[in-house]
Design an enzyme around this catalytic site. Structure first.
Site, PDB file in Angstrom:
ATOM      1  N   THR A 380       0.888  -1.150   0.000  1.00 40.91           N
ATOM      2  CA  THR A 380       0.000   0.000   0.000  1.00 40.91           C
ATOM      3  C   THR A 380       0.929   1.203   0.000  1.00 40.91           C
ATOM      4  O   THR A 380       2.133   1.044   0.119  1.00 40.91           O
ATOM      5  CB  THR A 380      -0.876  -0.079   1.275  1.00 40.91           C
ATOM      6  OG1 THR A 380      -1.660  -1.266   1.194  1.00 40.91           O
ATOM      7  CG2 THR A 380      -1.785   1.102   1.476  1.00 40.91           C
ATOM      8  N   SER A 452      -7.525  -1.832   6.792  1.00 39.81           N
ATOM      9  CA  SER A 452      -6.768  -1.349   7.955  1.00 39.81           C
ATOM     10  C   SER A 452      -6.128   0.005   7.674  1.00 39.81           C
ATOM     11  O   SER A 452      -5.415   0.543   8.526  1.00 39.81           O
ATOM     12  CB  SER A 452      -5.651  -2.340   8.319  1.00 39.81           C
ATOM     13  OG  SER A 452      -6.191  -3.597   8.621  1.00 39.81           O
TER      14      SER A 452
END
Ligand code: GLY
Length: 569
Positions: A380, A452
């Site tokens: 990410t 998350s």
């Protein structure tokens, strides 16, 4: 007065000159700690940081910079920067100070179902949720960046997308980081012809110093520059996505693309000491879990503790264990699942705090999700932007795994995400990050998968104080929480805060992960003596943080574990 077109052309030529100088000097990785007055941008890729600085120089605000950097990362940081994925932005508008969360997370295609990754005998189909077209959710990044620009941007949209298109068209130098990353994933990228053609040369990963030209991606970005989201969700690019789905057994349809919408949401806000922290609400678990962890730590006196002390690591791990247990049961897309409102309520947290053993690790089997009062890596990438007008943007966006599902849309030049794996594809079955879930995060058409990602803004006396976020899957939560503690409780400098050794616990598996080689033997033995199942792991995450001093000057740190950089004016 220049026309819009010639202004764009002049901007692009300045930009390319500076880009050339940056690459020539090998400035990537050299980072002086300095304060900026007009604006700051911290990203995981130096060329993207430079794009941001140029947008500031062209008169853009923090939102303009955030949009331009989002597109630039999609070119120069293909493992996670994207237009084929999705993400979240936490933003603060300098006019009036409103803090809002923008959700541009991918959605499950209309054809998705709870059973879609299961064989007839209920076994999980290997790799189906992680590799190839079936793993992809409907991308949200282009819609999200456009929404951010529409509400807050000041420069023309075309001016913000063009630098990325130019980079893809003229090519950019592959640095050591990208060369190593492509080599690491070479085999899986070679599994798809369009991907191999785009990112490999004759099956080999490019070497550092090679130029990478991404012509199809350039065409797609020019279409987005000219037409906005319609250049992606409709027309030729949409046709190519749907053809790719048909050829490779995916589900995304024209209607899925046309119907995609980003959503403004109310952030999770909580107090930690005298600070107010805003982080991402569901469908991210980030805000609630960071809020729970910090609230559970709040009562403890840290005066005799340090970021490396056994007592602190133990307490943090106990708090994280409790929070991740709640995550598994209670969190999912709030548009589909009634997320309990009481997960950060003081009476509920007091009850949870009673389960913390101050001396010994509590086995995870003895911890269950609580019953709150009803009634909220590289894989990410995160970047932080701030300007002198108090506009503040924290964006974390992703393809999920590095290079997503590894499938490039043929002729359109971008990778698709494998975000469907963030759903609970079978109750209790762990995803890529070892996270489990159930009803709250089951697959449903149009639903957003639990995340998350935790773009986070911290305020002191009502003013922006820190802007931060990180990649790292489930570790994002503990990395961001530890950074806030390191900076505000342990009073480390920003550079020390970001460099500080990290640890992670997520309830299941019942393992306390420590960054390899960063914890001395006494600490490790101390943790084992307290009953923790300790495992060392290679350094994780890539935090990008900004600190805004009381006089408004801004400084930043890009994680030394990555290759990012800080820039500003
Ligand atoms: N794909 C990782 C996350 O959203 O948490």
């Amino acid at each position: 007065m220049l026309s819009r077109k010639s202004r764009v052309a002049s901007f692009v030529s300045t930009f390319i000159t500076i880009l050339f100088l940056v690459q020539l000097c090998g400035c990537a990785g050299i980072e002086l700690s300095r304060y900026y007055k007009r604006g700051i941008v911290v990203t995981g890729a130096p060329v993207a940081t430079q794009v941001g600085v140029e947008i500031f120089a062209a008169g853009g605000n923090a939102f303009d910079v955030a949009v331009a950097v989002g597109f630039a990362l999609a070119v120069v940081h293909p493992e996670a920067g994207n237009i084929g994925g999705g993400g979240f932005a936490m933003v603060r508008d300098g006019h009036g100070g409103l803090v809002e969360a923008l959700d541009f997370r991918e959605t499950a295609p209309a054809g998705a179902s709870e059973q879609m990754y299961l064989e007839d005998d209920d076994q999980v189909r290997p790799d189906a949720s992680t590799t190839g077209a079936l793993a992809a959710g409907v991308p949200g990044t282009v819609a999200g960046l456009y929404e951010l620009w529409q509400r807050h941007g000041s420069l023309p949209w075309e001016q913000l997308v063009t630098p990325a298109a130019q980079l893809a068209e003229t090519g950019f130098l592959v640095d050591d980081y990208l060369a190593a990353s492509l080599e690491k994933h070479r085999e899986s990228l070679a599994g798809f012809e369009a991907t191999a053609q785009m990112l490999l040369t004759g099956g080999d990963a490019p070497s550092a110093g090679d130029s990478l030209v991404l012509s199809d991606l350039a065409s797609t970005l020019y279409a987005i520059a000219a037409e906005g989201p319609d250049g992606f969700y409709k027309g030729t690019v949409a046709d190519k996505i749907v053809s790719c789905m048909q050829e490779h057994g995916g589900l995304i349809s024209h209607d899925d693309l046309k119907d995609y919408k980003s959503v403004w949401r109310t952030p999770i806000a909580f107090q930690f000491d005298s600070l107010t922290v805003y982080s991402m609400p569901p469908p991210s678990s980030g805000g609630i879990c960071i809020g729970q962890i910090l609230s559970l730590l709040q009562p403890y006196d840290f005066a005799t503790l340090s970021p490396m002390s056994v007592e602190y690591i133990h307490l943090f791990a106990e708090a994280a264990r409790l929070s991740f247990a709640d995550r598994s049961e209670h969190l999912g897309d709030p548009d589909f699942y009634d997320v309990p409102k009481g997960l950060l309520a003081p009476p509920y947290l007091e009850h949870r705090a009673d389960l913390i053993d101050k001396d010994q690790a509590t086995p995870s089997q003895q911890i269950s999700p609580g019953a709150p009062i009803s009634g909220e890596s590289e894989q990410t990438t995160h970047y932080s932007v701030c300007d002198s007008a108090g506009n503040t943007v924290a964006i974390t966006y992703t393809l999920n795994a590095a290079y997503g599902c590894k499938l490039v849309v043929e002729g359109a030049g971008f990778l698709l995400n494998n975000e469907m794996d963030d759903f609970s594809i079978k109750p209790g079955y762990p995803n890529l990050y070892g996270l489990i879930g159930g009803e709250a995060n089951k697959i449903e058409p149009g639903k957003r998968m639990l995340s998350s990602m935790s773009p986070t803004l911290v305020f002191k006396d009502g003013q922006p104080f820190m802007v931060l976020g990180s990649p790292g899957g489930s570790k994002i939560i503990t990395v961001v929480a530890q950074a806030i503690v390191n900076f505000t409780r342990f009073h480390l400098s920003l550079a020390e805060t970001v460099a500080q050794a990290r640890f992670h616990h997520q309830w299941l598996p019942d393992i306390l992960y420590l960054e390899e080689g960063r914890f001395d033997i006494n600490t490790i033995q101390g943790l084992i003596a307290r009953g923790h199942n300790v495992k060392e792991q290679e350094p994780f995450s890539d935090l990008q943080a900004v600190y805004i001093a009381e006089d408004g000057l801004m400084t930043g740190t890009s994680d030394p574990r990555g290759r990012g950089s800080v820039g500003g004016l």
